[in-house]
Scaffold this motif. Sequence first.
Motif, PDB file in Angstrom:
ATOM      1  N   MET A   1      -0.832 -14.602   0.741  1.00 18.06           N
ATOM      2  CA  MET A   1      -1.547 -13.343   0.522  1.00 18.06           C
ATOM      3  C   MET A   1      -2.083 -12.822   1.866  1.00 18.06           C
ATOM      4  O   MET A   1      -2.894 -13.482   2.509  1.00 18.06           O
ATOM      5  CB  MET A   1      -2.713 -13.582  -0.449  1.00 18.06           C
ATOM      6  CG  MET A   1      -3.310 -12.299  -1.001  1.00 18.06           C
ATOM      7  SD  MET A   1      -4.769 -12.636  -1.972  1.00 18.06           S
ATOM      8  CE  MET A   1      -4.044 -13.382  -3.425  1.00 18.06           C
ATOM      9  N   LYS A   2      -1.551 -11.709   2.314  1.00 20.19           N
ATOM     10  CA  LYS A   2      -1.957 -11.180   3.612  1.00 20.19           C
ATOM     11  C   LYS A   2      -3.291 -10.437   3.481  1.00 20.19           C
ATOM     12  O   LYS A   2      -3.479  -9.657   2.549  1.00 20.19           O
ATOM     13  CB  LYS A   2      -0.875 -10.239   4.137  1.00 20.19           C
ATOM     14  CG  LYS A   2      -0.959 -10.023   5.618  1.00 20.19           C
ATOM     15  CD  LYS A   2       0.153  -9.115   6.084  1.00 20.19           C
ATOM     16  CE  LYS A   2      -0.057  -8.742   7.534  1.00 20.19           C
ATOM     17  NZ  LYS A   2       0.930  -7.768   7.968  1.00 20.19           N
ATOM     18  N   THR A   3      -4.205 -10.702   4.392  1.00 19.82           N
ATOM     19  CA  THR A   3      -5.509 -10.028   4.325  1.00 19.82           C
ATOM     20  C   THR A   3      -5.659  -9.077   5.513  1.00 19.82           C
ATOM     21  O   THR A   3      -5.139  -9.326   6.591  1.00 19.82           O
ATOM     22  CB  THR A   3      -6.654 -11.062   4.367  1.00 19.82           C
ATOM     23  OG1 THR A   3      -6.538 -11.789   5.567  1.00 19.82           O
ATOM     24  CG2 THR A   3      -6.604 -11.999   3.200  1.00 19.82           C
ATOM     25  N   LYS A   4      -6.394  -8.013   5.249  1.00 21.10           N
ATOM     26  CA  LYS A   4      -6.633  -7.045   6.324  1.00 21.10           C
ATOM     27  C   LYS A   4      -8.113  -7.016   6.651  1.00 21.10           C
ATOM     28  O   LYS A   4      -8.954  -7.177   5.773  1.00 21.10           O
ATOM     29  CB  LYS A   4      -6.198  -5.644   5.867  1.00 21.10           C
ATOM     30  CG  LYS A   4      -4.708  -5.418   5.961  1.00 21.10           C
ATOM     31  CD  LYS A   4      -4.401  -3.995   5.545  1.00 21.10           C
ATOM     32  CE  LYS A   4      -2.911  -3.720   5.624  1.00 21.10           C
ATOM     33  NZ  LYS A   4      -2.582  -2.380   5.126  1.00 21.10           N
TER      34      LYS A   4
ATOM     35  N   GLN B  76      -8.470 -15.468   1.288  1.00 22.22           N
ATOM     36  CA  GLN B  76      -7.762 -15.051   0.068  1.00 22.22           C
ATOM     37  C   GLN B  76      -8.755 -14.686  -1.033  1.00 22.22           C
ATOM     38  O   GLN B  76      -8.547 -13.726  -1.772  1.00 22.22           O
ATOM     39  CB  GLN B  76      -6.841 -16.180  -0.399  1.00 22.22           C
ATOM     40  CG  GLN B  76      -5.624 -16.385   0.499  1.00 22.22           C
ATOM     41  CD  GLN B  76      -4.864 -17.646   0.166  1.00 22.22           C
ATOM     42  OE1 GLN B  76      -5.454 -18.656  -0.208  1.00 22.22           O
ATOM     43  NE2 GLN B  76      -3.543 -17.583   0.306  1.00 22.22           N
ATOM     44  N   LYS B  79     -10.172 -11.283  -0.308  1.00 18.73           N
ATOM     45  CA  LYS B  79      -9.199 -10.235  -0.641  1.00 18.73           C
ATOM     46  C   LYS B  79      -9.090 -10.067  -2.158  1.00 18.73           C
ATOM     47  O   LYS B  79      -9.028  -8.937  -2.668  1.00 18.73           O
ATOM     48  CB  LYS B  79      -7.838 -10.617  -0.048  1.00 18.73           C
ATOM     49  CG  LYS B  79      -6.751  -9.575  -0.260  1.00 18.73           C
ATOM     50  CD  LYS B  79      -5.504  -9.957   0.485  1.00 18.73           C
ATOM     51  CE  LYS B  79      -4.294  -9.188   0.006  1.00 18.73           C
ATOM     52  NZ  LYS B  79      -4.358  -7.761   0.192  1.00 18.73           N
ATOM     53  N   ASN B 112      -9.520  -1.484   3.807  1.00 16.28           N
ATOM     54  CA  ASN B 112      -8.859  -0.831   4.948  1.00 16.28           C
ATOM     55  C   ASN B 112      -8.193   0.489   4.551  1.00 16.28           C
ATOM     56  O   ASN B 112      -7.137   0.842   5.065  1.00 16.28           O
ATOM     57  CB  ASN B 112      -7.837  -1.797   5.551  1.00 16.28           C
ATOM     58  CG  ASN B 112      -7.534  -1.489   6.998  1.00 16.28           C
ATOM     59  OD1 ASN B 112      -8.152  -0.601   7.579  1.00 16.28           O
ATOM     60  ND2 ASN B 112      -6.592  -2.189   7.574  1.00 16.28           N
TER      61      ASN B 112
END
Lengths: 449, 236
Positions: A1-4, B76, B79, B112
Amino acid sequence: MKTKNIRKTDLLIRALQALRHAKTRTIFTALAISVGSFTICAALSAGLGAKSYINNTISDRGDPTAITITYDFTNSQKPKDYTPKKYSDNTENNNTDQINNSKNVVSEQNSETFYNQSFPQNYLTKVKNTEGLDQIHYGYFIDGRYFTGSNEQKYKTSVNTQIDKQAIQLSTAIQGVDSQYILKDNEAFVSENYYKQLGLNDKKQLLNQQINIAFFATPEDEGGSLIHKTVKVVGLLNEAGARTYAPNTIYIPYNMVNQICQNGQKCQFISLSASVKNGYVIQDVISKLKVIGSDLTVDSMQSTQEDLMQSIQIAEGGLIFFGALALLASIFGIINTQYISVLERKRQIGMMRALGMHAKDISRLFRYEAGLIGLFGGFIGCVLALVLTLFNPLLSKLFNITKPKETLLIFDWVSSAGLLILLIIIAIVAGYFPARKAAKLTPIEALRG
Amino acid sequence: MITVKNLNKTYNPKKNPVQALQNINLSIPSKQKIAVVGRSGSGKSTLMQVMSTLDKADSGEVLIDKTNILQFNDKQLDKFRAEKMGFIFQNFYVDDTQTCLANISLPLEILNMNKSARKRLSLEALERVGLEDKAKSLASELSGGQRQRLAIARAIVNNPKILFADEPTGNLDSQTGWQIIQTLFNLTNHLGTTFIMVTHDITLANMCDIIFQMQDGKIWQIDKKSNTKEFNNIIK
């Protein structure tokens, strides 16, 4: 899971808003920083101004390759007798005192500081043979005695020579001619104060006046005879110039004295001045001259400039050091302010974490706040230093700087910008510890407050 | 679908341990409204905090769409909360120093999202809670009910899958609380959000689809149509 991560601009805006909310605390912390940044900026301004002033003054004085070779008489034979002889009842040391008795003039010994010795001949030969030297001039012993004007009264004066490019720079002091004016035969610069003695109403009336001067080129007790010359006043030394160089003096051309000395008049000289030829390194020539004799002192414009620059740098460094100390103290102010901020905003931090803001972003938010405090403080200090430069006219007046474009404080934009960047970095580093504390809070412990 | 399996949480495990959650197992179907009731200290808030990943469990699983979110690392989890969850607290936790619009756009900033999209979604959320005229007002200028509305707008602005509410009306008078609940229920119905609410209020609990009761860290589902007197005893 890519986080920004949250955008930097958004974090910056939130940091600004947080600082605005705690404005009193922010202002006081920034003011603490501004003390240090002001000191450093002001020191840099003063340093830059002083360096510029010295550079300009030295370059105005003439040839940057000029060197002076002085013989140290204290290491040689002691003078025979230099006890001052009695000088009537009037022993005031005012050079413009009227002289009533010309006999007293010649019997007066104002040469206590002169040893009746000349530059050794063997040294002179060696100096002349030194490779790389050009335009050697004799630093003639000139013992000025008096001058007379149209009123035929005699007044004490000192006499100096202007040696072409190596002459004392008169541009800050001279009136009547161009600042770079080189005296021609039978011309002179005189102190503007002499107008009263000559019975004139205005300083400017001194210009084009013919005056007679009397001086010794060799001490009287060494067999020197009084030399009389008539010169035309072409420039006036004003008060600032007289104070900077020689008070109440008359400048005559070097060639005038040189011709007298070359035409059989016995002359003494105590120093030599010369230029270094193109293609030669000044320091190398100086080294060669110093080998001639340990009792020779060799100074150059360059070394004088370097010595002055070094003095300025030491003074500047001292001020910067104290500014840095003030900054160091203010760093603890930033740390304290940010720690309080973390404690006060625990629930806000908790909510941000609950909403998914990364711990790293929380840390960045507080570091940005610290950086902004550093920026504000630095900015205030730099602006105050810039405001200080508005006092340049006052300072110029205080220090008798008459050149209109010469200023003692020059705001150093580049260094100030560098200081601001440095302050931001320092503040961010200082904000690291409170920021880490904020980032380490778990959402739930932060929400509990 | 949310499934909780063998969830355990003990506070102060070394000194004076308090077992807040004891082997909790439950299933929550999607888009349902859930009430968790129980006396103070029963563990209902802890359950909500652990399920929402605000706090860590000692053991067990919280499966959301068959993914055990307790296995996620911190980034994670952040997010996941930012994208899938919304929170409403008894104390609102709105930022009084910010405008309503800035308060609401925070979850979108965390995601974002660009400024124009943030503004559009934030204004929509404000409109949904009836605060469209307060966009530029500071949160500190709002009444208690308005602040909770603002908190609701912030909770739904990211269109979460699950909305957690811990005593959402606890700091409001009954009339305002009632209005807030109406707003919440309408919004969750409209958005199709799973709504998990911790409450003391029997009336509120009765409005939900499923009610769980907690006591001493244990949980069980109760029948909404059970005897009111018995139900009251649960709460008191």
